[in-house]
Design a protein around this motif. Structure first.
Motif, PDB file in Angstrom:
ATOM      1  N   PHE A 287       0.684  -1.815  -0.035  1.00 64.92           N
ATOM      2  CA  PHE A 287       0.265   0.483   0.060  1.00 64.92           C
ATOM      3  C   PHE A 287       0.593   1.456  -0.215  1.00 64.92           C
ATOM      4  O   PHE A 287       0.683   2.627   0.251  1.00 64.92           O
ATOM      5  N   GLY A 288       2.094   1.555  -0.634  1.00 59.96           N
ATOM      6  CA  GLY A 288       2.819   2.188   0.113  1.00 59.96           C
ATOM      7  C   GLY A 288       4.167   2.905  -0.855  1.00 59.96           C
ATOM      8  O   GLY A 288       3.449   2.501  -2.083  1.00 59.96           O
ATOM      9  N   TYR A 289       5.333   3.504  -0.743  1.00 57.88           N
ATOM     10  CA  TYR A 289       6.328   3.736  -1.539  1.00 57.88           C
ATOM     11  C   TYR A 289       6.653   2.717  -2.518  1.00 57.88           C
ATOM     12  O   TYR A 289       6.769   2.564  -3.140  1.00 57.88           O
ATOM     13  N   THR A 290       6.840   1.003  -1.698  1.00 59.84           N
ATOM     14  CA  THR A 290       7.800  -0.152  -2.277  1.00 59.84           C
ATOM     15  C   THR A 290       6.201  -1.112  -3.427  1.00 59.84           C
ATOM     16  O   THR A 290       7.384  -2.155  -3.878  1.00 59.84           O
ATOM     17  N   LEU A 291       5.101  -0.256  -3.210  1.00 60.74           N
ATOM     18  CA  LEU A 291       4.862  -0.968  -4.583  1.00 60.74           C
ATOM     19  C   LEU A 291       4.946  -0.621  -5.871  1.00 60.74           C
ATOM     20  O   LEU A 291       4.916   0.773  -6.240  1.00 60.74           O
ATOM     21  N   LYS A 292       4.908  -1.800  -6.734  1.00 58.54           N
ATOM     22  CA  LYS A 292       5.460  -1.300  -8.679  1.00 58.54           C
ATOM     23  C   LYS A 292       4.078  -0.958  -8.931  1.00 58.54           C
ATOM     24  O   LYS A 292       3.359  -1.738  -8.759  1.00 58.54           O
ATOM     25  N   PRO A 293       4.122   0.010 -10.098  1.00 60.33           N
ATOM     26  CA  PRO A 293       5.157   0.985 -10.171  1.00 60.33           C
ATOM     27  C   PRO A 293       5.472   1.837  -8.832  1.00 60.33           C
ATOM     28  O   PRO A 293       4.058   1.776  -8.447  1.00 60.33           O
ATOM     29  N   SER A 294       6.051   2.935  -8.661  1.00 63.13           N
ATOM     30  CA  SER A 294       6.206   3.551  -7.655  1.00 63.13           C
ATOM     31  C   SER A 294       5.151   4.271  -7.567  1.00 63.13           C
ATOM     32  O   SER A 294       4.976   5.166  -6.579  1.00 63.13           O
ATOM     33  N   THR A 295       4.398   5.363  -8.420  1.00 58.47           N
ATOM     34  CA  THR A 295       3.425   5.443  -8.545  1.00 58.47           C
ATOM     35  C   THR A 295       1.804   5.023  -8.071  1.00 58.47           C
ATOM     36  O   THR A 295       0.743   6.080  -8.456  1.00 58.47           O
ATOM     37  N   PHE A 296       2.173   3.904  -8.334  1.00 59.78           N
ATOM     38  CA  PHE A 296       1.340   3.600  -7.889  1.00 59.78           C
ATOM     39  C   PHE A 296       0.055   3.259  -6.345  1.00 59.78           C
ATOM     40  O   PHE A 296      -0.979   3.467  -6.477  1.00 59.78           O
ATOM     41  N   GLY A 297       1.442   3.370  -5.002  1.00 60.97           N
ATOM     42  CA  GLY A 297       0.159   3.219  -4.127  1.00 60.97           C
ATOM     43  C   GLY A 297       0.280   5.004  -3.712  1.00 60.97           C
ATOM     44  O   GLY A 297      -1.485   5.447  -3.612  1.00 60.97           O
ATOM     45  N   PRO A 298       1.090   6.263  -4.228  1.00 59.95           N
ATOM     46  CA  PRO A 298       0.133   6.906  -4.251  1.00 59.95           C
ATOM     47  C   PRO A 298      -1.139   6.908  -5.428  1.00 59.95           C
ATOM     48  O   PRO A 298      -1.754   7.953  -5.114  1.00 59.95           O
ATOM     49  N   MET A 299      -1.080   7.021  -6.369  1.00 59.55           N
ATOM     50  CA  MET A 299      -2.226   6.905  -6.866  1.00 59.55           C
ATOM     51  C   MET A 299      -3.894   6.665  -6.592  1.00 59.55           C
ATOM     52  O   MET A 299      -4.614   7.168  -6.513  1.00 59.55           O
ATOM     53  N   LEU A 300      -3.500   5.199  -6.129  1.00 53.42           N
ATOM     54  CA  LEU A 300      -4.793   5.036  -5.176  1.00 53.42           C
ATOM     55  C   LEU A 300      -5.437   5.853  -3.800  1.00 53.42           C
ATOM     56  O   LEU A 300      -6.368   6.080  -3.815  1.00 53.42           O
ATOM     57  N   GLY A 301      -3.839   6.354  -3.367  1.00 51.05           N
ATOM     58  CA  GLY A 301      -4.369   7.244  -2.179  1.00 51.05           C
ATOM     59  C   GLY A 301      -5.141   8.908  -2.368  1.00 51.05           C
ATOM     60  O   GLY A 301      -5.537   9.583  -1.631  1.00 51.05           O
ATOM     61  N   SER A 302      -4.166   8.802  -3.627  1.00 49.31           N
ATOM     62  CA  SER A 302      -5.224  10.362  -3.936  1.00 49.31           C
ATOM     63  C   SER A 302      -6.667  10.387  -4.188  1.00 49.31           C
ATOM     64  O   SER A 302      -6.862  10.864  -4.022  1.00 49.31           O
ATOM     65  N   LEU A 303      -7.447   9.736  -4.494  1.00 45.33           N
ATOM     66  CA  LEU A 303      -8.996   9.122  -3.902  1.00 45.33           C
ATOM     67  C   LEU A 303      -9.043   9.929  -2.957  1.00 45.33           C
ATOM     68  O   LEU A 303      -9.383  11.362  -2.740  1.00 45.33           O
ATOM     69  N   TYR A 304      -8.689   9.442  -1.843  1.00 39.53           N
ATOM     70  CA  TYR A 304      -8.818  10.448  -0.708  1.00 39.53           C
ATOM     71  C   TYR A 304      -7.967  11.491   0.222  1.00 39.53           C
ATOM     72  O   TYR A 304      -8.467  12.545   0.671  1.00 39.53           O
ATOM     73  N   VAL A 305      -7.077  12.149  -0.868  1.00 37.20           N
ATOM     74  CA  VAL A 305      -6.428  13.547  -0.907  1.00 37.20           C
ATOM     75  C   VAL A 305      -7.212  13.796  -1.508  1.00 37.20           C
ATOM     76  O   VAL A 305      -7.239  15.470  -0.917  1.00 37.20           O
ATOM     77  N   ASN A 306      -7.333  13.991  -2.640  1.00 36.88           N
ATOM     78  CA  ASN A 306      -8.695  14.625  -2.928  1.00 36.88           C
ATOM     79  C   ASN A 306     -10.128  14.574  -2.798  1.00 36.88           C
ATOM     80  O   ASN A 306     -10.723  16.375  -2.809  1.00 36.88           O
ATOM     81  N   LYS A 307     -10.419  13.641  -1.204  1.00 39.41           N
ATOM     82  CA  LYS A 307     -11.622  13.846  -0.736  1.00 39.41           C
ATOM     83  C   LYS A 307     -11.430  15.492   0.564  1.00 39.41           C
ATOM     84  O   LYS A 307     -12.060  15.629   0.572  1.00 39.41           O
TER      85      LYS A 307
END
Length: 454
Positions: A287-307
């Protein structure tokens, strides 16, 4: 179903309201003393709830001239029973039962004497435990005291039994007899789901397997030595590495269910430290920084950040002063990855443990973890609306958007700087080309994928 009277039947649990020492500061266990939920054991994301340690140099409280005007709570479900680990615990119990005659004739140290009476497990898979229910109830009471000037009667939960039940128990503590008037909403299992963003990303289900592989690599470094040590103490029992892992999980899940476990006195501090690091590796990789590719975790977390940003800025025109939402450890870790918090450079690796790492699942996402976002304004101390994040009752500094000396002293940043620092998230919309390409979605419809075991 969710009756306050049931709380009289629950065991008394002492939630960690004061900082506790790190496990690697403890002496090795010498006896079979009771290990409770207020224990300082660090068990990764299976750690019983405890207040996070304070961050050195960051103030715990805002200046007196500041007032919080909006709050968003994201709460992990309370302690639960085991998932895939249950078979390991049951296998261990069977092994101990089959070796009862051998064990009866052994001379055992004090911390293994409990095996003379055998070990039987009655753990229930994945369900919220009585310990977890009380955690949420008490957190609901505490939350009312923390923000007496704000109020909410709507509780939003991810679509999973233990999460839904957690929201109800929190509601009982927060509203008391008025809980019957509350609105409990279950977020649908659609792709655009900020509590369970993996629902709309088929590729994640394959990519997170990398995380379990990293954990297995680390496990092979420390589990065999524990097995060897215990086998010397328990000759003839024929313990396997799976039994050793089952005993570690028995410690964690006995605490989650019964608030006590004899197995927690069996292991050395360094062994718990390795178990804790394995959890960090797996959670970072899933779920974090070593999930591949490197943008994967941040992309999934973007839904909450945008909310968050949508509500902070009142983009829809109907933002509420308080939001109470319930999800998983993954919800919190995805959000942290999207914002860029607790990132380790170089990244965590199964090759060697980083003892000074920032990514600490036992501090950040124990059972009943709570991430609280505050918007506040001040008469003099700060200019304009500001943002603060409180994680498990301690200010977690927003280093990615802090600009001023005051920001660094209080762990805060301005709303404008928070938005500017999160362009990665605001540039992503669920279902856009970047999302589809990353998630390997070929169609336009939402895709529901298998949920993870976390």
């Amino acid at each position: 179903m969710y009756l306050p009277a049931l709380l009289r039947l629950l065991p008394i649990v002492t939630l960690g309201v004061l900082p506790v020492p790190y496990q690697d500061e403890l002496e090795p266990p010498t006896g079979n003393a009771d290990t409770t939920a207020s224990s300082p054991l660090r068990l990764g994301n299976l750690t019983p709830y405890k207040q996070a340690p304070p961050v050195e140099g960051v103030a715990a409280y805002l200046p007196d001239d500041c007032a919080v005007d909006q709050v968003m709570l994201l709460h992990r479900h309370g302690s639960r029973g085991p998932g895939h680990e249950l078979s390991l615990i049951q296998g261990l119990a069977q092994k101990i039962g089959n070796a009862s005659e051998v064990i009866a004739n052994l001379t055992l140290p004090e911390n293994l004497q409990f095996l003379k009476q055998g070990y039987v497990t009655t753990l229930q898979a994945a369900k919220l435990t009585s310990v977890g229910r009380r955690q949420l109830f008490e957190h609901g009471v505490d939350f009312l005291f923390r923000y007496p000037h704000l109020h909410a009667e709507t509780f939003v939960a991810g679509n999973e039994d233990r999460v839904i039940e957690s929201s109800h128990w929190f509601g009982e503590g927060y509203l008391g007899l008025n809980a019957s008037k509350a609105t409990f909403i279950t977020l649908p299992d659609t792709g655009n789901n900020w509590i369970r963003p993996t629902n709309g990303c088929p590729a994640w289900n394959d990519n997170y397997k990398h995380a379990t592989e990293q954990g297995d690599i680390w496990g092979k470094k420390y589990i065999p030595s524990i097995t060897q040590r215990l086998s010397v103490l328990l000759p003839g029992v024929n313990l396997s590495d799976d039994d050793t892992l089952g005993a570690l999980y028995a410690c964690a899940y006995d605490l989650a269910a019964y608030n006590s476990s004899p197995w927690c006195n069996v292991f050395l501090p360094t062994e718990f430290t390795s178990f804790d690091y394995e959890s960090d590796l797996v959670m970072d990789g899933a779920f974090g920084y070593t999930l591949k590719p490197s943008t994967f975790g941040p992309m999934l977390g973007s839904l909450y950040v945008n909310k968050l940003i949508e509500r902070f800025q009142n983009n829809t025109g109907d933002a509420k002063p308080m939001y109470l939402e319930f999800g998983h450890d993954s919800t919190i870790t995805f959000a942290m990855a999207a914002i860029g918090l607790a990132e380790d450079k170089p990244p965590l690796s199964p090759d060697a443990m980083n003892p000074s790492r920032k990514w600490r699942t036992s501090d950040q996402v124990p059972f009943a973890a709570n991430m609280v976002w505050e918007r506040f304004t001040c008469k003099k101390s700060f200019n304009g609306p500001q943002i603060r994040m409180v994680l498990n009752e301690q200010t977690f500094p927003l280093d990615t958007c802090a600009k001023t000396a005051e920001d660094k002293a209080y762990g805060t940043c301005s709303l404008a700087n928070f938005v500017a620092a999160n362009k990665f998230s605001t540039n992503i919309k669920y279902g856009d080309k970047f999302w589809k390409d990353t998630c390997h979605i070929t169609g336009a419809r939402d895709v529901l994928v298998k949920q993870s075991p976390f």
